[in-house]
Design an enzyme around this catalytic site. Structure first.
Site, PDB file in Angstrom:
ATOM      1  N   TYR A  57       0.867  -1.184   0.000  1.00  0.00           N
ATOM      2  CA  TYR A  57       0.000   0.000   0.000  1.00  0.00           C
ATOM      3  C   TYR A  57       0.905   1.237   0.000  1.00  0.00           C
ATOM      4  CZ  TYR A  57      -3.680  -3.310   1.444  1.00  0.00           C
ATOM      5  OH  TYR A  57      -4.552  -4.371   1.535  1.00  0.00           O
ATOM      6  N   SER A 202     -12.938  -4.994   1.803  1.00  0.00           N
ATOM      7  CA  SER A 202     -13.956  -4.258   1.034  1.00  0.00           C
ATOM      8  C   SER A 202     -15.369  -4.617   1.518  1.00  0.00           C
ATOM      9  CB  SER A 202     -13.807  -4.529  -0.464  1.00  0.00           C
ATOM     10  OG  SER A 202     -12.533  -4.119  -0.931  1.00  0.00           O
ATOM     11  N   GLY A 207     -17.089   0.962  -1.207  1.00  0.00           N
ATOM     12  CA  GLY A 207     -17.889   2.188  -1.132  1.00  0.00           C
ATOM     13  C   GLY A 207     -19.245   2.080  -1.797  1.00  0.00           C
TER      14      GLY A 207
HETATM   15  N1  LIG Z   1      -6.239  -8.418   1.122  1.00  0.00           N
HETATM   16  C1  LIG Z   1      -6.536  -7.718   0.052  1.00  0.00           C
HETATM   17  O1  LIG Z   1      -6.217  -8.090  -1.072  1.00  0.00           O
HETATM   18  C2  LIG Z   1      -7.280  -6.426   0.218  1.00  0.00           C
HETATM   19  C3  LIG Z   1      -7.905  -5.817  -0.898  1.00  0.00           C
HETATM   20  C4  LIG Z   1      -8.606  -4.627  -0.711  1.00  0.00           C
HETATM   21  C5  LIG Z   1      -8.673  -4.068   0.564  1.00  0.00           C
HETATM   22  N2  LIG Z   1      -8.047  -4.675   1.613  1.00  0.00           N
HETATM   23  C6  LIG Z   1      -8.135  -4.118   2.992  1.00  0.00           C
HETATM   24  O2  LIG Z   1      -9.502  -3.937   3.322  1.00  0.00           O
HETATM   25  C7  LIG Z   1      -9.736  -2.605   3.734  1.00  0.00           C
HETATM   26  C8  LIG Z   1     -11.147  -2.168   3.382  1.00  0.00           C
HETATM   27  O3  LIG Z   1     -11.432  -2.364   2.011  1.00  0.00           O
HETATM   28  P1  LIG Z   1     -11.651  -1.178   0.981  1.00  0.00           P
HETATM   29  O4  LIG Z   1     -11.082   0.085   1.523  1.00  0.00           O
HETATM   30  O5  LIG Z   1     -11.167  -1.673  -0.322  1.00  0.00           O
HETATM   31  O6  LIG Z   1     -13.220  -1.083   0.824  1.00  0.00           O
HETATM   32  P2  LIG Z   1     -14.451  -0.688   1.763  1.00  0.00           P
HETATM   33  O7  LIG Z   1     -14.045  -0.631   3.164  1.00  0.00           O
HETATM   34  O8  LIG Z   1     -15.536  -1.595   1.354  1.00  0.00           O
HETATM   35  O9  LIG Z   1     -14.832   0.772   1.204  1.00  0.00           O
HETATM   36  C9  LIG Z   1     -13.986   1.863   1.299  1.00  0.00           C
HETATM   37  C10 LIG Z   1     -14.618   3.002   0.522  1.00  0.00           C
HETATM   38  O10 LIG Z   1     -15.882   3.308   1.098  1.00  0.00           O
HETATM   39  C11 LIG Z   1     -15.947   4.664   1.508  1.00  0.00           C
HETATM   40  N3  LIG Z   1     -16.637   4.674   2.811  1.00  0.00           N
HETATM   41  C12 LIG Z   1     -16.195   4.136   3.971  1.00  0.00           C
HETATM   42  N4  LIG Z   1     -17.117   4.273   4.942  1.00  0.00           N
HETATM   43  C13 LIG Z   1     -18.158   4.901   4.372  1.00  0.00           C
HETATM   44  C14 LIG Z   1     -19.424   5.313   4.862  1.00  0.00           C
HETATM   45  N5  LIG Z   1     -19.792   5.093   6.118  1.00  0.00           N
HETATM   46  N6  LIG Z   1     -20.274   5.968   4.000  1.00  0.00           N
HETATM   47  C15 LIG Z   1     -19.912   6.200   2.716  1.00  0.00           C
HETATM   48  N7  LIG Z   1     -18.728   5.814   2.192  1.00  0.00           N
HETATM   49  C16 LIG Z   1     -17.859   5.168   3.034  1.00  0.00           C
HETATM   50  C17 LIG Z   1     -14.513   5.136   1.567  1.00  0.00           C
HETATM   51  O11 LIG Z   1     -14.408   6.477   1.178  1.00  0.00           O
HETATM   52  P3  LIG Z   1     -13.932   7.651   2.191  1.00  0.00           P
HETATM   53  O12 LIG Z   1     -12.493   7.423   2.468  1.00  0.00           O
HETATM   54  O13 LIG Z   1     -14.224   8.860   1.398  1.00  0.00           O
HETATM   55  O14 LIG Z   1     -14.791   7.493   3.408  1.00  0.00           O
HETATM   56  C18 LIG Z   1     -13.811   4.252   0.533  1.00  0.00           C
HETATM   57  O15 LIG Z   1     -13.888   4.824  -0.746  1.00  0.00           O
HETATM   58  C19 LIG Z   1      -8.627  -1.810   3.032  1.00  0.00           C
HETATM   59  O16 LIG Z   1      -8.388  -0.581   3.667  1.00  0.00           O
HETATM   60  C20 LIG Z   1      -7.461  -2.762   3.128  1.00  0.00           C
HETATM   61  O17 LIG Z   1      -6.826  -2.631   4.392  1.00  0.00           O
HETATM   62  C21 LIG Z   1      -7.371  -5.842   1.452  1.00  0.00           C
END
Ligand SMILES: NC(=O)c1ccc[n+]([C@@H]2O[C@H](COP(=O)([O-])OP(=O)(O)OC[C@H]3O[C@@H](n4cnc5c(N)ncnc54)[C@H](OP(=O)(O)O)[C@@H]3O)[C@@H](O)[C@H]2O)c1
Length: 327
Positions: A57, A202, A207
């Site tokens: 990251y 995710s 999002g």
């Molecule tokens: N192992 C893997 O391969 C892998 C892959 C992807 C992710 N991950 C991990 O999983 C974590 C979470 O996944 P992710 O970030 O991809 O997806 P997520 O948590 O499903 O969604 C994040 C997105 O949603 C928005 N968001 C968050 N809370 C919100 C709310 N209450 N209302 C409206 N929008 C909201 C955020 O924007 P804002 O910042 O504008 O709030 C961001 O754009 C990552 O940070 C990472 O650590 C791991």
């Protein structure tokens, strides 16, 4: 916040963790360092004890900012990071050779400003290295005290079994949410049988499930969602039906769609710990408060029945990245 336990070795974490990726990577420009530090420390104040990062990251900058934010609070927290890409570059191919795993562990410890990695995941299964060698290398790091727990990400059931036979796996981190439920077929039963925890990434559908994205939304040029079939404008339009369902339940329960999406995951198994990511303090609060949202058996049945009638349009990865999952 209530705690949950991952794996048989008893790793206790807050029921909702914080995904830190988006603070540095994947969703447009990085958040200002001081703002990112403030957000993570605010998460700790709200009871979050589980933080997720990876060397890729940034690369590297996310671990650095996580280290800067959390080092002073280290002993209360569980910090998870990941190895497995060549030169730490998620577009640069896989590298889970034992020497690379050991080198990443040393470098991550420095960036995180700590003497141990609580949970060290292989980010993607590397077909060039037998999983037994990967598990054996992490086992050595555990014996040396540099790593506390072993994890896998997007691994298939057979790989999980083979790894677990060498070094017990504490957690699997793979995508799981209302709009991506494939893990229910084979992965969740395997984890239940082996006593391995599950960390859905995710959990808000990157999002989409929050209702804040529609076919007219434009993403920053560097946002990875520009490359994802599921986020193509026509797919977003078709997939609004899922968002509408979540929004309807949220309205009935007087909570937000994001909270419904997280509460639904928490209700699936007691050993599931979602890690939503956000860069915004008010959303952090909203997401953490999802732990107080309870869905009744009747509501869960209704949701299950409604989602089974919805076919999500578009794949979750572009073709080159799709090949890296479920091996
Ligand atoms: N192992 C893997 O391969 C892998 C892959 C992807 C992710 N991950 C991990 O999983 C974590 C979470 O996944 P992710 O970030 O991809 O997806 P997520 O948590 O499903 O969604 C994040 C997105 O949603 C928005 N968001 C968050 N809370 C919100 C709310 N209450 N209302 C409206 N929008 C909201 C955020 O924007 P804002 O910042 O504008 O709030 C961001 O754009 C990552 O940070 C990472 O650590 C791991």
């Amino acid at each position: 916040m209530i705690k949950r336990t991952l794996g048989k070795s008893g790793l206790q974490v807050s029921a909702i963790g914080l995904g830190c990726m988006g603070l540095s990577f994947a969703y447009g420009p990085a958040t200002d360092t001081q703002d990112a530090i403030r957000l993570m420390r605010s998460a700790v104040e709200r009871g979050v004890t589980f933080f997720d990062t990876a060397e890729c990251y940034g690369p590297f900058t996310n671990e650095e900012v996580v280290g800067a934010a959390l080092a002073p609070l280290r002993d209360e927290l569980v910090i998870a990071t990941k190895f497995g890409f060549r030169s730490g570059n998620s577009s640069g191919g896989l590298d889970s050779r034992p020497e690379n795993i050991r080198a990443v562990a040393e470098a991550s410890l420095k960036r995180l400003k700590t003497d141990r990695i609580d949970l060290f995941y292989q980010h993607r299964v590397d077909p060039g290295v037998p999983i037994e060698d990967v598990a054996g290398t992490v086992k050595d790091l555990i014996q040396q005290g540099k790593v506390k727990h072993f994890g896998l990400s997007e691994a298939g059931a057979q790989t999980i079994r083979r790894a677990h036979a060498v070094q017990p796996v504490t957690a699997l981190q793979s995508e799981y949410s209302l709009w991506w439920r494939e893990p229910e077929t084979e992965i969740l039963p395997t984890l239940e049988e082996l006593g391995i925890g599950f960390v859905p990434f995710s959990p808000l559908g990157a999002g989409f499930l929050t209702g804040g994205i529609n076919e007219n939304t434009t993403f920053d040029r560097s946002d990875y969602r520009n490359t994802v079939p599921r986020f193509a404008p026509e797919a977003r339009k078709a997939n609004q039906v899922m968002v509408n369902l979540v929004a309807r339940i949220a309205l009935l329960k007087r909570v937000t769609p994001a909270q419904v999406a997280l509460a639904w995951l928490l209700a699936q198994k007691s050993w599931i710990v979602p890690i939503p990511g956000t860069t915004k303090l008010h959303r952090l609060k909203e997401n953490v408060e999802a732990t107080a949202v309870e869905l009744s058996m009747e509501e869960l049945r209704e949701i299950r029945s409604a989602i089974s009638n919805i076919t999500v349009q578009g794949g979750r990865y572009a073709e080159d990245r799709q090949q890296l999952v479920n091996r």
